[in-house]
Design an enzyme around this catalytic site. Structure first.
Site, short mmCIF file in Angstrom:
data_model
loop_
_atom_site.label_atom_id
_atom_site.label_comp_id
_atom_site.label_asym_id
_atom_site.label_seq_id
_atom_site.Cartn_x
_atom_site.Cartn_y
_atom_site.Cartn_z
N ASP A 43 -8.63 5.73 8.49
CA ASP A 43 -8.63 4.26 8.48
C ASP A 43 -10.07 3.76 8.33
OD1 ASP A 43 -5.80 4.04 9.06
OD2 ASP A 43 -6.27 4.62 11.11
N ASP B 126 5.18 1.31 8.30
CA ASP B 126 4.46 1.10 9.56
C ASP B 126 5.49 0.58 10.56
OD1 ASP B 126 2.22 1.72 8.13
OD2 ASP B 126 1.26 -0.22 8.31
O1 1PR Z 1 -4.50 7.05 15.63
O2 1PR Z 1 -3.21 9.13 15.30
O3 1PR Z 1 -2.35 7.35 16.78
O4 1PR Z 1 -2.41 7.07 14.33
C1 1PR Z 1 -2.14 5.70 14.18
C2 1PR Z 1 -1.66 5.50 12.78
O5 1PR Z 1 -1.20 4.15 12.66
C3 1PR Z 1 -2.73 5.71 11.74
O6 1PR Z 1 -2.18 6.44 10.66
C4 1PR Z 1 -3.09 4.30 11.27
O7 1PR Z 1 -3.37 4.29 9.88
C5 1PR Z 1 -1.81 3.53 11.55
N1 1PR Z 1 -2.06 2.13 11.94
C6 1PR Z 1 -2.51 1.71 13.13
N2 1PR Z 1 -2.57 0.36 13.14
C7 1PR Z 1 -2.13 -0.06 11.94
C8 1PR Z 1 -2.00 -1.47 11.51
O8 1PR Z 1 -1.65 -1.75 10.35
N3 1PR Z 1 -2.27 -2.38 12.40
N4 1PR Z 1 -1.32 1.04 9.94
C9 1PR Z 1 -1.81 1.05 11.18
C10 1PR Z 1 -2.02 1.45 8.92
C11 1PR Z 1 -2.02 1.48 6.73
C12 1PR Z 1 -1.16 2.08 5.76
C13 1PR Z 1 -0.47 1.12 4.89
C14 1PR Z 1 -1.26 1.20 3.61
C15 1PR Z 1 -0.55 0.64 2.42
N5 1PR Z 1 -1.29 1.11 7.85
O9 1PR Z 1 -0.63 3.28 5.93
O10 1PR Z 1 0.84 1.48 4.83
O11 1PR Z 1 -2.52 0.53 3.78
O12 1PR Z 1 -0.35 -0.71 2.57
P1 1PR Z 1 -0.20 -1.67 1.32
O13 1PR Z 1 0.43 -0.89 0.23
O14 1PR Z 1 0.72 -2.76 1.78
O15 1PR Z 1 -1.56 -2.17 0.99
P2 1PR Z 1 -3.17 7.67 15.57
#
Ligand code: 1PR
Length: 549
Positions: free
Chosen positions: A401, A242
């Site tokens: 999500d 991320d």
């Molecule tokens: O809506 O097309 O612009 O995409 C935005 C992207 O950014 C989406 O894929 C969304 O999942 C991601 N995103 C947005 N905000 C966050 C945040 O964390 N604040 N990250 C975020 C999402 C989730 C995972 C993470 C897994 C594994 N991150 O991909 O890497 O949950 O984590 P873990 O193994 O530590 O539990 P758009």
């Protein structure tokens, strides 16, 4: 390497192939017009996406006849993926005839017994061999039965009496055996992507570039393929990064707890777990089967040309030879000066920068809502449809999500509910999974099953399934959610969020049958090394790609 040419008909990402060739210390010249083909001493022809698109492009640009003449001239030729498929007479994917060099047509995999596309790392069975010590170009071009190679395709060619003298290797996916490599005289081609197959693939490219490209056929022994009791497909372990700018404006890899990426103590800073390119390289060397970047503050507007992830991808793809996915901001983008870039143009920038797949989050939710509201009518204009049409479904991942919404009784909602092992705050046993947009900031009246089935119909090729309740908790994957999605679609599913122990990966593969599992926090914080995940999963009897050096 004078005379090494590449024929690119504009099907997407050839940057990875150029990077792999540069990594070996060679340069390659692009064919710019039909007459250039005859100038080549060695020719590489890569392709992705649709068979009909490829053949129409070859014919409309005037490349088809010079290409056939080149192949007939006896000079070394290498085809990759659709570049191999076009050698056949045709495909059930299109009415457009192929080049007709090899007898047979490509047909679609049966998706009632397995996920399609066939996306991931698989073994090969070599049908042509030479005695040890044979001189000249080795017939296998370095293909090694002990190694695995990266495939991504929905159509395949089958071994037959008519084409058996062409078949160098076959591969088994589920119950189907297909041709994964062909070789005859000066012609060599692979269904898999050597440029995305780690060092195993790089070695193969080296064999073509540095070899004579002409096999002494008198030394070659052939055999028929053997169908195995079980396939040789491996499950993927994906490292996810991320990425966002911290408060000083530096681009960092961060990691949230249930999507909150700020430190709870101290200055409330954005957590900084490392630099994107360096971490991606580390995970590649440690054996990650894919690397995914998510630009998590993509909802903020930024001129397309200034998007920092473009540079991250360019630099990463110079030294990371496994598939790269980029998510965040894949939608129609308006620059501050009013210039509008449609989503497929945004995706195109990423593909040209080294991405193999784009992942769509918020925009997929809006597309699905409109698709459902219209009674299932396709407009042909959504991000999913336009990117899939230009670059192939396999390049379109949907990042989901979702978060739990508990209900007392499944009858209390029209949404798809599941029984959850974790009860709700008032002891509720059932929940539905609500789709969110803008990085989980806004919930929508759409459940995850509605989303994934709509996106599959619109042409998506894979689902990246997060779970906001599990993200960063180290408490294991959300099995009920993952199982319900795996059962609802026929495309591959990546389980994500919550991995905390090596056992979690085995559990998610064994209990849900997903094709891939992704983790972030445990790898960044070095709590659980990637190698130990692979070793444990393998020891548990689930096939994974061996770490390749
Ligand atoms: O809506 O097309 O612009 O995409 C935005 C992207 O950014 C989406 O894929 C969304 O999942 C991601 N995103 C947005 N905000 C966050 C945040 O964390 N604040 N990250 C975020 C999402 C989730 C995972 C993470 C897994 C594994 N991150 O991909 O890497 O949950 O984590 P873990 O193994 O530590 O539990 P758009």
């Amino acid at each position: 390497m004078p005379g090494l040419y590449m024929l690119d008909y504009g099907a997407g990402n050839v940057r990875s192939l150029v990077n792999a060739i540069n990594h070996l210390g060679f340069d390659i010249t692009f064919v710019k017009e039909p007459s250039d083909i005859a100038l080549a001493d060695k020719l590489i022809f890569p392709g992705v996406g649709d068979f009909g698109f490829a053949m129409r492009a070859l014919r409309s640009k005037g490349y088809a006849e010079p290409l056939k003449a080149y192949i007939a001239s006896g000079k070394p030729f290498m085809g990759i993926c659709v570049g191999m498929q076009t050698l056949f007479e045709g495909s059930s994917e299109s009415d457009e005839p192929g080049l007709g060099v090899i007898p047979g047509k490509t047909i679609k995999f049966d998706n009632t017994t397995k996920a399609v596309p066939h996306m991931g790392w698989n073994h090969t069975q070599l049908l042509k061999k030479q005695p040890n010590g044979s001189a000249g170009q080795p017939v296998n071009y370095g293909i090694d039965e002990d190694k695995v190679y990266y495939f991504v395709h929905s159509y395949c060619a089958r071994y037959s009496e008519e084409n058996k003298d062409w078949v160098l290797a076959t591969t088994q996916y589920g119950d189907e055996v297909f041709i994964s490599s062909v070789q005859k005289g000066n012609v060599f081609a692979t269904q898999f992507h050597p440029e995305k197959s780690g060092y195993a693939g790089i070695n193969l490219l080296k064999s073509f570039i540095t070899g004579t490209g002409l096999v002494d056929e008198s030394t070659v022994v052939t055999k028929a393929p053997v169908k195995l009791d079980q396939d040789t497909f491996t499950r993927r372990i994906i490292a996810c990064l991320d990425v966002r700018a911290n408060d000083n404006g530096d681009l960092v890899v961060t990691k949230g707890d249930q999507y909150d990426v700020r430190e709870t103590e101290g200055g409330n800073d954005v957590r900084n777990l490392g630099k994107p390119v360096e971490l991606a390289k580390r995970y590649f060397e440690e054996g990650a089967d894919e690397v995914t970047f998510l630009n998590i503050t993509s909802f903020r507007n930024c001129p397309l040309g200034d998007t920092p992830m473009l540079e991250v991808l360019k630099r990463t793809s110079e030294s990371v030879f496994v598939p790269l996915t980029i998510g965040g901001g894949i939608r129609d983008v308006t620059d501050p000066d009013g210039t509008v870039h449609p989503a497929f143009e945004v995706a195109g920038e990423y593909f040209r920068s080294g991405a193999d797949k784009v992942s769509i989050g918020s925009d997929a939710v809006y597309c699905a809502e409109n698709f459902i509201a219209s009674g299932g009518k396709k407009t042909g204009t959504t991000a999913i449809e336009t990117i899939a049409e230009a670059y192939g479904s396999q390049a379109v991942v949907i990042s989901v999500d979702p978060r739990r919404v508990y209900v007392k009784d499944p009858k209390d909602t029209t949404h798809h509910t599941v029984k959850n092992s974790i009860p709700g705050p008032n002891g509720e046993q059932y929940c539905w999974y609500q789709c969110t947009v803008k990085g989980g900031r806004e919930g929508r009246d759409l459940d995850v099953i509605q989303l994934v089935t709509a996106c599959e119909q619109l042409g998506a090729g894979e689902i990246l399934l997060n779970c906001m309740d599990r993200d960063g908790t180290n408490s294991g994957f959300e099995l009920e959610l993952i199982q319900s999605v795996r059962d609802a679609v026929k495309i591959p599913v990546i389980a994500s969020s919550g991995a905390g122990r090596v056992e979690d990966f085995v559990e998610v593969f064994e209990k849900t049958g997903v094709e891939a599992a992704l983790a972030a926090g445990i790898f960044h914080r070095k709590e659980v090394p990637l190698q130990s995940v692979k070793e444990f999963v393998k020891q548990s009897g689930v096939a994974v790609r061996p770490i390749d050096t």
